[in-house]
Scaffold this motif. Sequence first.
Motif, PDB file in Angstrom:
ATOM      1  N   GLY A  46       0.771  -1.327  -0.208  1.00 56.41           N
ATOM      2  CA  GLY A  46       0.177  -0.038  -0.118  1.00 56.41           C
ATOM      3  C   GLY A  46       0.677   1.254  -0.164  1.00 56.41           C
ATOM      4  N   GLY A  70       2.285   2.624  -2.319  1.00 58.31           N
ATOM      5  CA  GLY A  70       2.179   3.527  -3.542  1.00 58.31           C
ATOM      6  C   GLY A  70       3.114   3.052  -4.847  1.00 58.31           C
ATOM      7  N   LYS A  71       3.540   2.068  -4.715  1.00 55.40           N
ATOM      8  CA  LYS A  71       4.539   1.515  -5.574  1.00 55.40           C
ATOM      9  C   LYS A  71       4.185   1.437  -7.159  1.00 55.40           C
ATOM     10  N   SER A  72       2.806   0.894  -7.445  1.00 56.99           N
ATOM     11  CA  SER A  72       2.190   0.564  -8.299  1.00 56.99           C
ATOM     12  C   SER A  72       1.883   2.011  -9.079  1.00 56.99           C
ATOM     13  N   THR A  73       1.332   2.848  -8.164  1.00 55.10           N
ATOM     14  CA  THR A  73       0.787   4.171  -8.573  1.00 55.10           C
ATOM     15  C   THR A  73       1.819   4.944  -9.257  1.00 55.10           C
ATOM     16  N   ARG A  79      -5.109   2.694   3.658  1.00 54.62           N
ATOM     17  CA  ARG A  79      -5.115   2.752   2.144  1.00 54.62           C
ATOM     18  C   ARG A  79      -5.545   1.323   1.860  1.00 54.62           C
ATOM     19  N   ASN A 104      -9.291   0.188   0.032  1.00 54.82           N
ATOM     20  CA  ASN A 104      -9.236  -0.177  -1.443  1.00 54.82           C
ATOM     21  C   ASN A 104      -9.318  -1.792  -1.768  1.00 54.82           C
ATOM     22  N   ARG A 105      -9.017  -2.509  -0.997  1.00 53.52           N
ATOM     23  CA  ARG A 105      -8.982  -4.035  -1.162  1.00 53.52           C
ATOM     24  C   ARG A 105      -9.977  -4.842  -0.495  1.00 53.52           C
ATOM     25  N   ARG A 127       3.032  12.215   1.318  1.00 49.86           N
ATOM     26  CA  ARG A 127       2.476  13.468   0.668  1.00 49.86           C
ATOM     27  C   ARG A 127       1.523  12.772  -0.473  1.00 49.86           C
TER      28      ARG A 127
HETATM   29  P1  ADP Z   1       1.437  -0.446  -3.682  1.00 49.44           P
HETATM   30  O1  ADP Z   1       1.412  -0.943  -5.061  1.00 49.44           O
HETATM   31  O2  ADP Z   1       2.675  -0.337  -3.164  1.00 49.44           O
HETATM   32  O3  ADP Z   1       0.668  -1.652  -2.941  1.00 49.44           O
HETATM   33  P2  ADP Z   1      -0.753   1.161  -4.720  1.00 49.44           P
HETATM   34  O4  ADP Z   1      -0.026   1.779  -5.603  1.00 49.44           O
HETATM   35  O5  ADP Z   1      -1.549   0.269  -5.203  1.00 49.44           O
HETATM   36  O6  ADP Z   1       0.402   0.568  -3.703  1.00 49.44           O
HETATM   37  O7  ADP Z   1      -1.492   2.256  -3.634  1.00 49.44           O
HETATM   38  C1  ADP Z   1      -2.376   1.842  -2.620  1.00 49.44           C
HETATM   39  C2  ADP Z   1      -3.552   2.623  -2.708  1.00 49.44           C
HETATM   40  O8  ADP Z   1      -3.272   3.715  -2.044  1.00 49.44           O
HETATM   41  C3  ADP Z   1      -4.185   2.661  -3.901  1.00 49.44           C
HETATM   42  O9  ADP Z   1      -5.839   2.837  -3.748  1.00 49.44           O
HETATM   43  C4  ADP Z   1      -3.673   4.107  -4.315  1.00 49.44           C
HETATM   44  O10 ADP Z   1      -4.821   4.841  -5.069  1.00 49.44           O
HETATM   45  C5  ADP Z   1      -3.675   4.989  -2.827  1.00 49.44           C
HETATM   46  N1  ADP Z   1      -2.473   5.677  -3.184  1.00 49.44           N
HETATM   47  C6  ADP Z   1      -1.272   5.796  -3.721  1.00 49.44           C
HETATM   48  N2  ADP Z   1      -0.498   6.821  -3.601  1.00 49.44           N
HETATM   49  C7  ADP Z   1      -1.100   7.339  -2.772  1.00 49.44           C
HETATM   50  C8  ADP Z   1      -0.868   8.845  -2.179  1.00 49.44           C
HETATM   51  N3  ADP Z   1       0.564   9.358  -2.364  1.00 49.44           N
HETATM   52  N4  ADP Z   1      -1.767   9.545  -1.327  1.00 49.44           N
HETATM   53  C9  ADP Z   1      -2.912   8.779  -1.242  1.00 49.44           C
HETATM   54  N5  ADP Z   1      -3.418   7.542  -1.651  1.00 49.44           N
HETATM   55  C10 ADP Z   1      -2.463   6.986  -2.445  1.00 49.44           C
END
Ligand code: ADP
Length: 211
Positions: free
Chosen positions: A16, A18-21, A147, A151-152, A191
């Motif tokens: 969670g 934010g890696k994939s984002t 997070r 979302n999951r 952030r």
């Molecule tokens: P990971 O791949 O590391 O598990 P994700 O990119 O899937 O993480 O992000 C997890 C959740 O948090 C997603 O729903 C995403 O939209 C949200 N998210 C990602 N980056 C941020 C951020 N900077 N601030 C708030 N929410 C975020």
Amino acid sequence: MDKNRGSFIAFEGIDGSGKSTQIRRLHERMRDAGIACCTTMEPTASPIGSLIHQIMTGRIKTDNRVTAALFVADRLDHLLNDVDGILHQIDAGVTVLTDRYYLSSYAYQSVDIPMEQVIGANAQSSAILRPSINIFIDISPDTAMERIQKNRSHRELFEKKSRLVQVREKYLEAFDRLKDVEKIAVIDGERDEQAVADDIWDVVREYVHAR
Ligand code: ADP
Ligand code: TYD
């Protein structure tokens, strides 16, 4: 930096973070900058990776040492397979962004197994290819849980707060041990997405080049 080879950028962090984002955003930014680039992840979609997914979701039970060994095997296949393996891409001049690499094993598997053993078990991968840079997106386990819960629909084995606390500590311990051999950038992931993306781009652009 060898201009004919692609760079290899590994994203790390607790679940969670934010890696994939951020990989998606960086991929777009790199394409816009004319840099040949692809994305990938571990565990992979290979047969070994799918076995790991079944273990993570509790469908198959096995000893932690077996899981650790499967991550090692999945990683070697990820590096070496001649269809879309990481080495193949890099040799073709493509920069590879991976969601997790061996630092994930050092952090997650070391909760159950001594870190020395996990590092030793991954020695082939680190000898074959170290990341040009590891990007560690740092968030607190509390933020991670918020997070993930939002979302999951299901929680995987490691997505429990106490586990995430331990994993984050193991990441920090691994960085300290490896400070002379690994390039690691710690990015504040608490952030907004854009601010995190801008910081990552500032670090990464030193390691990539347009072709
Ligand atoms: P990971 O791949 O590391 O598990 P994700 O990119 O899937 O993480 O992000 C997890 C959740 O948090 C997603 O729903 C995403 O939209 C949200 N998210 C990602 N980056 C941020 C951020 N900077 N601030 C708030 N929410 C975020
Ligand atoms: P995934 O669904 O990809 O989670 P995330 O989006 O948070 O990365 O599942 C990967 C899970 O596998 C994650 O909990 C971390 C764990 N993992 C390990 O325990 N060791 C490893 O070497 C790797 C690559 C992942």
